[in-house]
Design an enzyme around this catalytic site. Structure first.
Site, PDB file in Angstrom:
ATOM      1  N   ASN A 213      -6.883 -13.208 -11.982  1.00 14.79           N
ATOM      2  CA  ASN A 213      -7.165 -13.825 -13.548  1.00 14.79           C
ATOM      3  C   ASN A 213      -7.002 -15.235 -13.466  1.00 14.79           C
ATOM      4  O   ASN A 213      -5.558 -15.483 -12.944  1.00 14.79           O
ATOM      5  CB  ASN A 213      -6.286 -12.846 -14.110  1.00 14.79           C
ATOM      6  CG  ASN A 213      -6.422 -13.626 -15.746  1.00 14.79           C
ATOM      7  OD1 ASN A 213      -7.365 -13.227 -16.239  1.00 14.79           O
ATOM      8  ND2 ASN A 213      -5.148 -14.161 -16.164  1.00 14.79           N
ATOM      9  N   GLU A 214      -7.667 -16.034 -14.009  1.00 15.41           N
ATOM     10  CA  GLU A 214      -7.186 -17.394 -14.288  1.00 15.41           C
ATOM     11  C   GLU A 214      -6.536 -17.975 -13.029  1.00 15.41           C
ATOM     12  O   GLU A 214      -5.655 -18.640 -13.085  1.00 15.41           O
ATOM     13  CB  GLU A 214      -6.298 -17.494 -15.589  1.00 15.41           C
ATOM     14  CG  GLU A 214      -7.163 -17.165 -16.762  1.00 15.41           C
ATOM     15  CD  GLU A 214      -6.769 -17.652 -18.047  1.00 15.41           C
ATOM     16  OE1 GLU A 214      -5.738 -18.343 -18.231  1.00 15.41           O
ATOM     17  OE2 GLU A 214      -7.351 -17.310 -19.140  1.00 15.41           O
ATOM     18  N   TYR A 280     -11.221 -19.493 -25.728  1.00 13.67           N
ATOM     19  CA  TYR A 280     -10.159 -19.261 -27.056  1.00 13.67           C
ATOM     20  C   TYR A 280     -10.558 -20.368 -27.929  1.00 13.67           C
ATOM     21  O   TYR A 280     -10.883 -21.637 -27.829  1.00 13.67           O
ATOM     22  CB  TYR A 280      -8.762 -19.279 -26.495  1.00 13.67           C
ATOM     23  CG  TYR A 280      -8.333 -18.108 -26.022  1.00 13.67           C
ATOM     24  CD1 TYR A 280      -8.216 -16.792 -26.648  1.00 13.67           C
ATOM     25  CD2 TYR A 280      -8.146 -18.039 -24.739  1.00 13.67           C
ATOM     26  CE1 TYR A 280      -7.980 -15.817 -25.898  1.00 13.67           C
ATOM     27  CE2 TYR A 280      -7.936 -16.842 -23.715  1.00 13.67           C
ATOM     28  CZ  TYR A 280      -7.592 -15.717 -24.580  1.00 13.67           C
ATOM     29  OH  TYR A 280      -6.980 -14.508 -23.982  1.00 13.67           O
ATOM     30  N   GLU A 337     -12.155 -12.850 -21.927  1.00 15.70           N
ATOM     31  CA  GLU A 337     -11.322 -13.122 -22.858  1.00 15.70           C
ATOM     32  C   GLU A 337     -11.820 -14.029 -23.813  1.00 15.70           C
ATOM     33  O   GLU A 337     -12.294 -15.206 -23.342  1.00 15.70           O
ATOM     34  CB  GLU A 337     -10.180 -14.204 -22.276  1.00 15.70           C
ATOM     35  CG  GLU A 337      -9.055 -12.796 -21.426  1.00 15.70           C
ATOM     36  CD  GLU A 337      -8.006 -13.434 -20.979  1.00 15.70           C
ATOM     37  OE1 GLU A 337      -7.324 -14.394 -21.598  1.00 15.70           O
ATOM     38  OE2 GLU A 337      -7.524 -13.210 -19.805  1.00 15.70           O
ATOM     39  N   GLN A 386      -7.109  -9.723 -28.340  1.00 12.86           N
ATOM     40  CA  GLN A 386      -6.934  -8.602 -27.627  1.00 12.86           C
ATOM     41  C   GLN A 386      -6.825  -7.409 -28.417  1.00 12.86           C
ATOM     42  O   GLN A 386      -6.875  -7.491 -29.549  1.00 12.86           O
ATOM     43  CB  GLN A 386      -5.638  -8.445 -26.641  1.00 12.86           C
ATOM     44  CG  GLN A 386      -5.472  -9.510 -25.605  1.00 12.86           C
ATOM     45  CD  GLN A 386      -4.244  -9.531 -24.471  1.00 12.86           C
ATOM     46  OE1 GLN A 386      -3.860  -8.518 -24.460  1.00 12.86           O
ATOM     47  NE2 GLN A 386      -4.314 -10.415 -23.824  1.00 12.86           N
TER      48      GLN A 386
HETATM   49  O1  AHR Z   1      -4.800 -13.285 -23.742  1.00 16.51           O
HETATM   50  C1  AHR Z   1      -3.570 -13.922 -23.289  1.00 16.51           C
HETATM   51  C2  AHR Z   1      -3.538 -14.611 -21.902  1.00 16.51           C
HETATM   52  O2  AHR Z   1      -4.524 -15.850 -22.093  1.00 16.51           O
HETATM   53  C3  AHR Z   1      -4.136 -13.818 -20.739  1.00 16.51           C
HETATM   54  O3  AHR Z   1      -2.989 -13.324 -20.270  1.00 16.51           O
HETATM   55  C4  AHR Z   1      -4.387 -15.162 -19.976  1.00 16.51           C
HETATM   56  O4  AHR Z   1      -5.523 -14.827 -19.059  1.00 16.51           O
HETATM   57  C5  AHR Z   1      -4.926 -16.187 -20.943  1.00 16.51           C
HETATM   58  O5  AHR Z   1      -4.421 -17.590 -20.567  1.00 16.51           O
END
Ligand code: AHR
Length: 535
Positions: A213-214, A280, A337, A386
């Site tokens: 992840n990332e 985001y 995400e 989430q």
């Molecule tokens: O969703 C919160 C965090 O945001 C996750 O753990 C990460 O993948 C992202 O930076």
């Protein structure tokens, strides 16, 4: 905070991109709007090309994400079998009942950043013997009470497909390979036997498995070239046992980091079925001062929507790179995400990344889901961040209490698009302007389901003006219309534990259907979903 610093570094470019917009918005106080401007109704035209149905909207676009973070798993989902909070095998009944109404298609777990520190063997076997480990990404200690069996139980209860995020950052290919064998093998191997000893006879199906992840950030701070090689190595050991078929997902980019996509697609596209994208929405675009979830004015409203609409541009540009290497679109873009991310409300620390959720979040959800539908030829999955108590969640809990958020209602209203055929639309709408910045006042999406019904979701982004939308459906005669609308008295209206239904859908009746012409009257700051029965 470690996380805020890390994310501020990785998302360096977006902040700069929209700083100018913010400055211009801030320089234009809301009070300068004239009364006439506030009261006017926007006029718009919508054409729905029902005679030109396109491909399927993958139902996984309506997916969820549950990380070991804050009070999501512990408290939000898992309370344990001995809890006074009503539960089934330790999982909250109230949360499950609410989530079932969303038809959650797919659920990603156990992270996020947490995935790259998670070792699956910690979370199997008798719970009182499981090790307690620090949650190095998000703080606190993880009891490991919620592990593979509990997660799979949750997925089966919800009817959701499991999406397991593997550990590349601090785990080995062997550990990854054995986890898959443990979950999916029906053989007589030691790991399959161990699963049976732990209470699960038949193997589970694991359709989606991600390698890290990332990895450009919390997952290992890697360069794309290095990750591409690591991905190929780990992915080699993702095996299919006993008829299971895994789609292998690689760590993709974030925001406008196009170089990552270029490298991954040029060097590893043939080894993957999906590539992720994270984006985001921050009202300010500044990771050190993101903006409040509840205390905001029209400047922050407008800036949030301008930023969330960037999702469209990011998907288009990442998709264009993917098209170069994968014109047949075998590799899905998995937006695993997305959502709003605010500063925690001072004095209301309800756990890490806990935030309230207003009608603004509902508008953000509607806009993004419409964008994903539009790009459903390439976007094969999306997982809002989430599911419970963390970021733009569906559900908030406080001990035994539970409420659903405005975002929950949008997911519930939009579930009609899951698996339906996308129908192209043309929307001619005025701009919603604030200072020098503008966004479309209206944004929409349409689909046709297996029963032949057409669903149209329309978002009115303007917090001041209602909209009259003259709608024409080509190639079909509409017999009957029903609909629902989600709106609120103020931009900041939220559902709270005292007023859990301040924002909830109502029947939408403000429309006329006359000789094939439909006129819709949408309130300001609203999400409307219509169902059209055809002759
Ligand atoms: O969703 C919160 C965090 O945001 C996750 O753990 C990460 O993948 C992202 O930076």
């Amino acid at each position: 905070m470690k996380t805020a610093n890390a994310t501020s570094r990785k998302r360096r470019s977006l902040g700069m991109l929209l700083t100018m917009v913010t400055v211009l918005c801030v320089a234009y106080p809301t009070t300068r709007r004239t009364r006439a401007q506030r009261g006017e109704t926007n006029q718009a035209e919508l054409v729905v090309r029902a005679d030109q149905p396109q491909g399927k909207i993958n139902r996984n676009i309506y997916g969820q994400f549950a990380e070991h973070l804050g009070r999501l798993i512990y408290g939000g989902i898992w309370v344990g079998e001995d809890s006074p909070i009503p539960n089934t095998r330790g999982i909250r009944n109230d949360v499950v009942a609410a989530l079932k109404k969303l038809n959650v298609p797919v659920l990603r777990w156990p992270g996020g950043c947490f995935a790259d520190e998670y070792h699956w063997r910690d979370g199997i076997g008798p719970r009182d013997k499981r090790p307690r480990r620090p949650n190095a990404s998000w703080g606190g200690v993880d009891t490991n009470a919620f592990g593979t069996h509990e997660f799979m139980d949750l997925c089966e209860t919800l009817g959701a497909e499991p999406y397991i995020n593997g550990n590349l950052g601090s785990g080995s290919p062997q550990e990854m390979m054995e986890w898959i064998e443990y979950m999916t093998s029906d053989s007589d191997s030691s790991l399959a036997r161990l699963r049976r000893e732990n209470g699960r006879d038949k193997p589970w199906k694991v359709p989606y498995f991600a390698v890290g992840n990332e990895s450009w950030g919390c997952g290992g701070e890697m360069r794309p070239e290095h990750y591409a090689d690591e991905y190929r190595r780990y992915a080699t050991f993702i095996k299919n046992y006993s008829g299971n078929h895994i789609q292998k997902l690689a760590v993709g980019s974030h925001d406008d980091y196009y170089a990552w996509t270029e490298v991954l697609m040029s060097q590893a596209a043939h080894h993957m079925q999906g590539l992720s994208l994270h984006y985001y929405t921050l009202p300010t675009g500044n990771w050190n001062k993101k903006g409040s979830a509840t205390q905001f004015g029209e400047n922050a409203w407008h800036a949030t929507l301008a930023r969330t609409l960037l999702m469209d541009e990011f998907i288009q540009k990442h998709s264009a790179i993917m098209d170069k290497y994968d014109p047949q679109k075998h590799v899905g873009l998995m937006v695993d995400e997305w959502g709003t991310w605010y500063d925690g409300d001072p004095g209301k620390d309800m756990g890490a990344l806990y935030q309230q959720n207003s009608i603004r979040d509902a508008i953000v959800a509607g806009v993004n889901l419409n964008i994903f539908n539009k790009h459903s030829d390439r976007v094969q999955m999306a997982n809002i961040a989430q599911m419970v108590n963390v970021l733009q969640s569906m559900i908030l809990t406080d001990k035994e209490k539970m409420i659903v958020t405005p975002t929950y209602h949008v997911f519930e209203m939009y579930k009609v698009h899951q698996g339906a055929s996308l129908i192209p639309i043309e929307m001619k709408a005025p701009e919603y302007r604030l200072g020098q910045s503008s966004v479309p006042a209206l944004q929409a999406s349409a689909s046709r389901d297996a029963a032949g019904k057409i669903h149209i979701s329309i978002v009115n982004l303007d917090p001041n003006r209602a909209a009259q939308v003259s709608t024409r459906i080509t190639g079909a005669t509409v017999k009957n219309i029903t609909g629902r609308v989600l709106t609120a008295p103020a931009m900041t209206t939220t559902n709270t534990f005292d007023k859990p239904d301040a924002v909830r859908p109502a029947r939408f009746t403000d429309f006329q259907l006359q000789g094939g012409q439909i006129t819709l009257n949408l309130p300001s700051k609203s999400v409307v979903v219509l169902e059209l029965l055809l002759d």
